[in-house]
Write a protein that holds these residues in place. Structure first.
Motif, PDB file in Angstrom:
ATOM      1  N   UNK A   1       0.840  -1.205   0.000  1.00 49.51           N
ATOM      2  CA  UNK A   1       0.000   0.000   0.000  1.00 49.51           C
ATOM      3  C   UNK A   1       0.871   1.249   0.000  1.00 49.51           C
ATOM      4  N   UNK A   2       1.919   1.213   0.843  1.00 54.18           N
ATOM      5  CA  UNK A   2       2.775   2.388   0.944  1.00 54.18           C
ATOM      6  C   UNK A   2       3.511   2.654  -0.363  1.00 54.18           C
ATOM      7  N   UNK A   3       3.859   1.587  -1.074  1.00 58.04           N
ATOM      8  CA  UNK A   3       4.611   1.768  -2.313  1.00 58.04           C
ATOM      9  C   UNK A   3       3.720   2.216  -3.464  1.00 58.04           C
ATOM     10  N   UNK A   4       2.411   2.048  -3.310  1.00 59.31           N
ATOM     11  CA  UNK A   4       1.510   2.263  -4.449  1.00 59.31           C
ATOM     12  C   UNK A   4       1.628   3.641  -5.105  1.00 59.31           C
ATOM     13  N   UNK A   5       1.489   4.739  -4.338  1.00 58.90           N
ATOM     14  CA  UNK A   5       1.585   6.035  -5.016  1.00 58.90           C
ATOM     15  C   UNK A   5       2.940   6.230  -5.699  1.00 58.90           C
ATOM     16  N   UNK A   6       3.981   5.746  -5.029  1.00 60.81           N
ATOM     17  CA  UNK A   6       5.317   5.892  -5.608  1.00 60.81           C
ATOM     18  C   UNK A   6       5.421   5.128  -6.922  1.00 60.81           C
ATOM     19  N   UNK A   7       4.889   3.918  -6.932  1.00 63.42           N
ATOM     20  CA  UNK A   7       4.930   3.115  -8.167  1.00 63.42           C
ATOM     21  C   UNK A   7       4.199   3.853  -9.282  1.00 63.42           C
ATOM     22  N   UNK A   8       3.015   4.359  -8.965  1.00 62.04           N
ATOM     23  CA  UNK A   8       2.212   5.010 -10.005  1.00 62.04           C
ATOM     24  C   UNK A   8       2.948   6.229 -10.563  1.00 62.04           C
ATOM     25  N   UNK A   9       3.445   7.075  -9.665  1.00 65.02           N
ATOM     26  CA  UNK A   9       4.130   8.284 -10.137  1.00 65.02           C
ATOM     27  C   UNK A   9       5.423   7.928 -10.865  1.00 65.02           C
ATOM     28  N   UNK A  10       6.126   6.898 -10.379  1.00 67.25           N
ATOM     29  CA  UNK A  10       7.415   6.554 -10.967  1.00 67.25           C
ATOM     30  C   UNK A  10       7.255   5.932 -12.353  1.00 67.25           C
ATOM     31  N   UNK A  11       6.151   5.208 -12.567  1.00 67.14           N
ATOM     32  CA  UNK A  11       5.910   4.673 -13.909  1.00 67.14           C
ATOM     33  C   UNK A  11       5.774   5.827 -14.895  1.00 67.14           C
TER      34      UNK A  11
END
Lengths: 345, 484, 334, 324
Positions: free
Chosen positions: D46-56
């Motif tokens: 869950x914590x990684x989710x926003x980072x993954x989305x923005x980083x993609x």
């Protein structure tokens, strides 16, 4: 030793005389070959004049001597750090760790000053720390196959984390009143910090244009392969540039410590944008090989007047952000269009 | 069946006229050569035909050909994409939603690769291909549009003999298939072999448009340069006794091994061989740009390995094959490119530059190589013609006392006038006692200048021929792996 | 050459037009400096958020009552910017007095000496400054006391049920955060019923508060109380509780005991919704009133005495909510 | 069997970060008992989710040899729009559409400025970073604004036991892999980053592709904002502050070259996971938060040096292309 030029006697001069083109006196300004180099460095000056004119219309007090001194003294820290950033950018690199080194240099200096009472010892320690950090960063960036953006991003994290950790996140203070005075007063009512910045710019511009090291910095940025094959010690030049950046960041950190009467690890962080922004606004190319400190000085003053003007107008901070962003972009694109037209012609 | 009709093309850049009222035609099934010195306007014509530039006046008509494909000189490929993707980059849209079908891509690409006789598959990443193979990919890419007209811009400039032969066969095949070919090259032999007509440009104007049969080599050269050229190569004097460079069992740890030879002071030693035979690698290993195995001595002193600065200190100069990227600064004043090697000699203590001494030095150097830059030494290197750029690269090395000068393809892509001046300069250097190591794909040039010729084959020195025995046939035999 | 030059100048004009339009409107808002006699007060805030907005209104209210003018600047957490802005206020805008919320209590010192040198009264509010000799007047909350007041709520609750506490900490570089932490920990020392099982630094960042709380709840599932040092971290904490399935209203056996500090709209609403047990409210209105009366005194040529005031927070809990909430700034508009 | 091991070897060569992450997870699970639980992995995801989305999104930009420093500000401006819309109590669908449109608009601003002017992307996004944050401040008035319950929904709801943010992140990653690997746009992206001059010569829509990359990054930043604010439950002025560096760190960690043309979405996802896992591990260890900065810097440096040899060859290969 021009006498040692080979072939001077051995090689005959060409039989065909080079075709000559007469240059009209009026066109010397447009002719890059004849125009003095420093004139091209002032390409942002008209924009600065326009900015000051606009601000003077909008609010009073912009062109008063005291306000001009204000702008200069407020810009001194960014100005000094931007010297180092200019050298780095001239080699085609970038130093994201500048802000954290400002913090590290300032905290080191403040720590030594508060514990020994000697400003000189503190300044020396701060400069040493900053230069050492820069040298390490530079050596990694130069010797290992990594891009400066990534190395200095890593350095930003490590240096600011370590400085905060070692200072327990506290502000190191108080520093002696005389040290604070450095940023407040000086000869002619102009603070010593401003005089220092002026002297450093003169020295740095001279080093860039009049020494072999300055030439090598430009050459590494212009084309690293040409430089390497022509015998330039590329790795050493690159490493030295980051060390110099560390040195100037540390000096900036010490001046900031004086201006704020204390040092904290995080104090340099917000300055990074202004530092890089000033260098690029001045017209030093991010690709390296083109630019000068004269340009950076104009860029620093430009940003200084923008933020001074907005503060005098009492703009809300979010409006200030919008305008700063827009001004950076417009100034950069005006300069970009100018360079584009020059390239086309 | 006219495929390319150029009518009254003019184009100027910021007041400088690059092309002035040029008209010619290329018909289907014929090869027309476009000849001219650097800066004559050939590239501008090519770019206008290719649609990259828009002419100020005049127009280009493709008649029933519909479109024209261009094979570029400096390969314009995407190093990170595969061969198939590169060939079909303009035709990726194979379905309406914009998705890529890799299998279909690969199939189409394979067909095109076979057509150009490529011996490699469509899945290779272009970064890993040799220059010759990249050129084949480039041609396959041009063929992907099924063009009825093709412009070749120096397609063989960076290729070895075999590869050049292969490219020329492809061109002939295309011609026989009825394609209209506009062929731009500096290699006069290719012009005479391929073309039916020759269009010559000089200073942006068309100076001749004649059937190839009506021209011979020297007339063509004269048309290009605008004056008669002195024939042949300059006289060279006998080499001295002292050995300037001694190479023993040299290797670069990869492609080259066991190379041994000596070059005497005042000797021009040619290094011939096919592209990829290891000539360039030998030069780079000697100069310290590549890891080296073996022993190198300059004037009897062993050379530290992999250290460019030590090599320069020992008196070695190196004019690389890639002058634009390794020779001079395109975006700095040429004064700085000229003085870079000799910068130490115009330095006072603390690294302080003596600007007056520097400009004296660079003026002397420019005079020494007969640099004919019109606007002085403050113009950027990029604004010079190829020939003048090469002269700057040569000149920068003359500030020291080079014991040995290594030149890798010194006359590639430069016009005949500048070539002649570079030949004379080399001869003069040798006469003054400098050892010269000359690498060139132009066999004639090596045979015309060199006292002895070393021939590389497959990473080894296949043999050394002295001037008397160095004939074109002998060199080719050695270069292709034949016995002496 | 001509066309691009034209473009350049058009762009330069566009730039100035932009600055003009951007600034023009705000200048009107800031009022005319022409009426020479009116006393102008320069205000420098470290940043703008909910509590600063409340402080801003409090100052505005008090200055209007006193008939003064106000110029606001915000430093966006940058001490150098704050120092520049104060310099501009004193030397170019020539304000008659300053109200400052310092980004850094130590680093504000040079601004204090500048004000002293130019004879401009310097009033520090909300956050203490180090240089007590040279300021005119200072009024702040008492972070240590607020921490202690919070702890008292835990001690009370701990009498009925032992508490395992998760303690969130603000930024370690911030005296308010450190004061609240120290006061809290000191008051809990030796209490057998309340134990702090985990301390999570948040750097005053809601996202870090959220992740930190999630991780701490994961590591110590027996946590049944959380100390939140500022109201603006409350939504993060409640999100984390909800994600862990631990969000329950006050009174529910699964309720996690929550105390915060500030008393803003969030906190007040949570109190009313019975999801928060106690909120230590900062007396924001006092800041404004006392700052202005300090200025009036100083401009009258007298010194303000005492020159430093610390005001304790107001404990708002579920028991006294009905009677006390009207005194809490966050409940005003709610 | 053999093909399986070959596949593994290939995957390893392509994603050297995978074993790094696995070792990190195993080590932390061994050290702290509570680390290796499903609930904790769920937390990390869950914590990684926003980072993954923005980083993609950032990967697309960096693939074109660009850079986007405005990610954090886009996060904030999108959140500000969300909160302002929330005040009007519009249905969730309308709010989501508005946010996506905001992201698209911000991305277009960046993309158009980068593609149509000669200003370097670094400066363009440095400027837009200020502008977006300022605009966000305008909208929120620098206030903390609570989100209504229906907007918090996606932060806490889940489908078949998978939390909504993780679903969103997974969908984004999958979509990214598909766009990158299977569409013409993906190939063009790589081509533009690989050799811009050649792309222009080949008649590729270089400007459109560049604008598209930034537009995608904008939309994904807005999507990241949505997941982040839904989890936080409120919009605060500090949202996204300094986020751009974290995002770039994740992308670079994942092996995408800052020179463009080379990289992968899976690498980026792994980069984000490594960062988040390391951060969680540090919380478990009880270390000072500043240690995290040092650790993050160290990880970045090691990863960059490990990938460095490839970059150097890339840098050399690209040099001729820089001269057009």
């Amino acid at each position: 030793m021009p006498e040692s030029v080979r072939g001077e006697g051995a090689v005959k001069a060409p039989s065909a005389a080079p075709p000559t083109r007469s240059i009209k006196p009026a066109s010397w300004l447009r002719d890059t070959a004849r125009r003095p180099g420093w004139l091209g460095d002032l390409s942002m000056l008209p924009a600065l004049v326009v900015l000051i004119a606009v601000l003077s219309v909008l609010t009073e007090g912009v062109l008063t001597p005291s306000n001009i001194i204000n702008v200069c003294s407020q810009s001194a820290v960014v100005a000094i750090a931007a010297i180092g950033a200019t050298f780095v950018i001239l080699t085609g690199g970038i130093d994201l760790s500048t802000g954290s080194v400002i913090g590290a240099g300032g905290v080191t200096a403040a720590w030594v000053i508060t514990s020994t009472g000697s400003v000189l010892a503190g300044a020396a320690a701060g400069i040493l720390a900053g230069t050492a950090i820069g040298l390490v960063v530079g050596t990694v960036a130069a010797k290992l196959p990594v891009v400066p953006f990534a190395v200095t991003l890593a350095a930003l994290y490590v240096v600011s984390g370590a400085t905060t950790l070692l200072s327990h996140g506290k502000t190191i203070a108080p520093v002696p009143a005389g040290f604070i005075e450095f940023s407040i007063d000086g000869p002619g009512g102009v603070p010593y910090s401003v005089w220092l910045a002026v002297v450093l710019y003169a020295v740095a511009q001279t080093v860039l244009t009049r020494t072999a090291w300055g030439r090598r910095v430009l050459h590494v940025g212009a084309n690293v392969e040409v430089a390497r094959i022509s015998g330039v010690h590329v790795a050493r030049t690159k490493a030295s540039v980051y060390a110099v950046a560390g040195l100037f960041s540390a000096i900036a950190g010490i001046v900031l410590t004086s201006g704020l009467a204390g040092a904290s690890a995080s104090m340099g962080g917000p300055l990074l944008l202004n530092i890089v922004g000033a260098v690029v606004l001045g017209g030093t190319s991010l690709f390296g090989g083109r630019g000068s400190l004269l340009r950076t000085a104009v860029g620093v003053l430009f940003l200084g007047f923008v933020s001074n003007g907005m503060s005098l107008l009492g703009l809300a901070s979010f409006d200030q952000q919008i305008i700063t962003g827009a001004v950076i972009f417009i100034a950069a694109s005006v300069d970009g269009i100018g360079r584009w037209s020059r390239r086309r012609s | 069946m006219t495929a390319i009709t150029v009518t009254g093309l003019s184009k100027s850049f910021g007041g400088v006229v690059a092309v002035d009222g040029v008209s010619f035609t290329v018909r289907g099934g014929e090869v027309v050569a476009l000849a001219g010195e650097n800066g004559a306007g050939k590239s501008t014509i090519k770019n206008i035909i290719g649609g990259i530039l828009r002419p100020d006046s005049g127009h280009v008509d493709f008649g029933d050909a519909g479109n024209v494909a261009t094979v570029h000189q400096e390969t314009s490929l995407f190093p990170d994409l595969t061969v198939a993707e590169n060939i079909l980059i303009g035709h990726l849209r194979s379905s309406r939603v914009g998705t890529v079908r890799p299998a279909a891509l690969r199939r189409t690409a394979s067909v095109l690769l076979r057509r150009v006789g490529a011996g490699f598959g469509p899945d290779a990443v272009v970064r890993e291909l040799s220059a010759g193979r990249r050129q084949l990919v480039e041609i396959a890419k041009a063929l992907a549009t099924e063009p009825r007209a093709i412009v070749f811009d120096e397609p063989t400039a960076s290729l070895n003999l075999d590869e050049r032969e292969m490219i020329m066969r492809i061109v002939e095949q295309l011609r026989d298939d009825g394609v209209a070919v506009l062929y731009i090259t500096h290699y006069l032999e290719e012009i005479f072999r391929l073309s039916r007509r020759i269009v010559v440009m000089r200073d942006g104007r068309l100076v001749a448009d004649r059937p190839a049969g009506e021209l011979d080599r020297s007339t063509l050269e004269a048309l290009m340069v605008g004056r008669e050229l002195a024939q042949g190569y300059p006289e060279t004097t006998k080499p001295r006794q002292e050995i300037a460079l001694s190479v023993r069992d040299l290797g670069d740890g990869a492609r080259v091994e066991g190379v041994s030879f000596d070059v005497a002071e005042g000797e021009i030693f040619g290094l011939a061989g096919l592209m990829g035979s290891g000539r360039t690698e030998v030069a780079r290993a000697i100069f310290g740009l590549a890891g080296k195995i073996g022993r190198i001595e300059v004037a009897g002193q062993p050379l530290r390995r992999g250290d460019v600065r030590a090599s320069i200190a020992a008196g070695i100069a190196f004019v690389t094959e890639d002058r634009r990227n390794e020779g001079l600064f395109l975006e700095r004043p040429i004064r700085e490119s000229l003085s870079i090697v000799g910068l130490g000699s115009v330095c006072r203590p603390l690294g302080w530059l003596d600007h007056a001494a520097e400009s004296r030095l660079t003026k002397d150097l420019a005079t020494a190589v007969a640099l004919t830059a019109r606007s002085g030494q403050e113009v950027d290197g990029g604004s010079l013609s190829g020939g003048n750029q090469q002269k700057v690269v040569l000149a920068k090395w003359l500030s020291g006392q080079p014991r040995l000068i290594i030149l890798d393809e010194p006359t590639r892509g430069i016009d005949v006038g500048a070539k002649a001046e570079i030949y004379r300069l080399l001869a003069d250097l040798a006469r003054a006692g400098t050892a010269v190591l000359l690498i060139s794909s132009e066999m004639e040039e090596v045979l015309g200048l060199a006292h002895r010729v070393g021939v590389m084959h497959d990473g080894r020195l296949a043999g050394i021929l002295d001037r008397r025995r160095a004939t074109q046939e002998a060199v080719i035999r050695l270069a292709t792996g034949g016995i002496r | 050459m001509h066309a691009p030059t034209f473009i350049r100048w058009t762009a330069a004009l566009a730039a100035s037009a932009l600055v003009l339009t951007g600034c023009g409107s705000s200048q009107k808002a800031s009022g005319s400096d022409g009426s020479a006699k009116k006393i102008t007060i320069g205000v420098s805030f470290d940043l703008l958020n909910a509590i600063r907005q409340a402080e801003k209104s409090a100052i505005e209210k008090a200055t209007t009552e006193a008939g003064y003018e106000v110029v606001f600047t915000v430093a966006d957490k940058d001490p150098q910017k704050q120092s520049s802005q104060i310099q501009d206020l004193i030397q170019t805008r020539k304000v008659d007095a300053l109200i400052v919320i310092a980004q850094d209590g130590q680093q504000i010192a040079s601004s204090v000496s500048l004000a002293k040198a130019r004879n401009v009264p310097f009033i520090a509010i909300d956050r203490a400054v180090a240089d007590q000799q040279n300021i005119t007047f200072q009024i702040t909350g008492d972070p240590v006391a607020d921490g202690k007041l919070s702890a008292a709520e835990f001690v009370d609750a701990g009498k009925t049920k032992p508490l395992k506490v998760l303690e969130l900490v603000g930024a370690l570089t911030d005296q308010n955060a450190i004061g609240r932490r120290d006061g809290f920990n000191e008051a809990l020392k030796g209490d057998p019923n309340v134990t702090v099982v985990s301390q999570v630094p948040t750097n005053w960042d809601p996202a870090q508060a959220l992740d930190g709380t999630s991780n701490a709840l994961q590591k110590n599932p027996d946590i049944n109380a959380i100390f939140v040092p500022s109201d603006f971290l409350l939504p993060s904490v409640q999100s984390a509780l909800k994600a862990a399935g631990r969000l329950a209203p006050v009174g529910d056996p699964g309720h996690v005991f929550l105390v915060t500090i500030d008393g803003d709209q969030n906190g007040c609403k949570a109190m009313r919704d019975k999801t928060l047990d106690a909120d230590i409210a900062t007396p924001v209105d006092d800041f404004g009133k006392q700052a202005i009366s300090g200025i009036t005194t100083a401009l009258g040529g007298k010194s303000v005495s005492p020159n430093s005031v610390q005001t304790k927070g107001l404990s708002l809990d579920q028991a006294n909510f009905a009677t006390t909430s009207s005194q809490v700034w966050g409940c005003d508009g709610a | 069997m053999r093909s399986a091991s070959q596949w593994c070897a290939r995957a390893l060569r392509r994603q050297p970060l995978l074993p790094v992450w696995l070792v990190l997870v195993l080590a932390l699970s061994g050290l702290y008992g509570e680390f290796g639980t499903v609930a904790n992995f769920r937390n990390i995801a869950i914590q990684a989710s926003p980072l993954i989305i923005a980083a993609v999104g950032a990967t697309f930009v960096i693939m074109t040899a660009g850079i986007d420093l405005s990610v954090g500000s886009m996060l904030f401006l999108a959140a500000a729009i969300e909160s302002s819309w929330a005040l009007a109590s519009a249905p969730a669908g309308v709010v989501f559409a508005a946010i996506a449109a905001t992201g698209l608009l911000m991305g277009l601003v960046n993309g158009v400025a980068v593609a149509l002017t000669r200003v370097p992307a670094l400066i363009v996004t440095l400027a837009s970073m200020q502008v977006f944050r300022g605009a966000g401040g305008h909208i929120t008035g620098q206030q903390n604004i609570d989100l209504p319950a229906h907007l918090r929904g996606i932060g806490t709801s889940s489908l078949l036991g998978v939390p909504a943010p993780v679903l969103l992140a997974a969908a984004t990653a999958l979509g990214g892999v598909l766009v990158f690997g299977r569409t013409v746009f993906g190939r063009y992206l790589q081509a533009v980053g690989s050799n811009r001059a050649a792309a222009l010569n080949a008649g590729l829509p270089v400007r459109a592709v560049t604008i598209g990359a930034y537009a995608l990054a904008g939309v994904l930043a807005a999507l990241a904002s949505l997941t982040q604010t839904a989890r936080l439950g409120a919009v605060q002025p500090s949202i996204g502050d300094g986020y751009e560096l974290t995002v770039i760190t994740a992308v670079v960690l994942g092996g995408t070259s800052l020179f463009g043309g080379r990289g992968s979405i899976t690498g980026t996802v792994l980069g984000a996971l490594v960062l988040t896992t390391a951060q969680t591990g540090l919380v478990f260890s009880g270390a000072s938060p500043y240690v995290f900065d040092i650790v993050r810097g160290g990880i970045l440096l090691v990863a960059v040096i490990a990938a460095g040899t490839r970059w150097r060859t890339l840098a050399q290969a690209l040099r001729p292309a820089a001269v057009s």
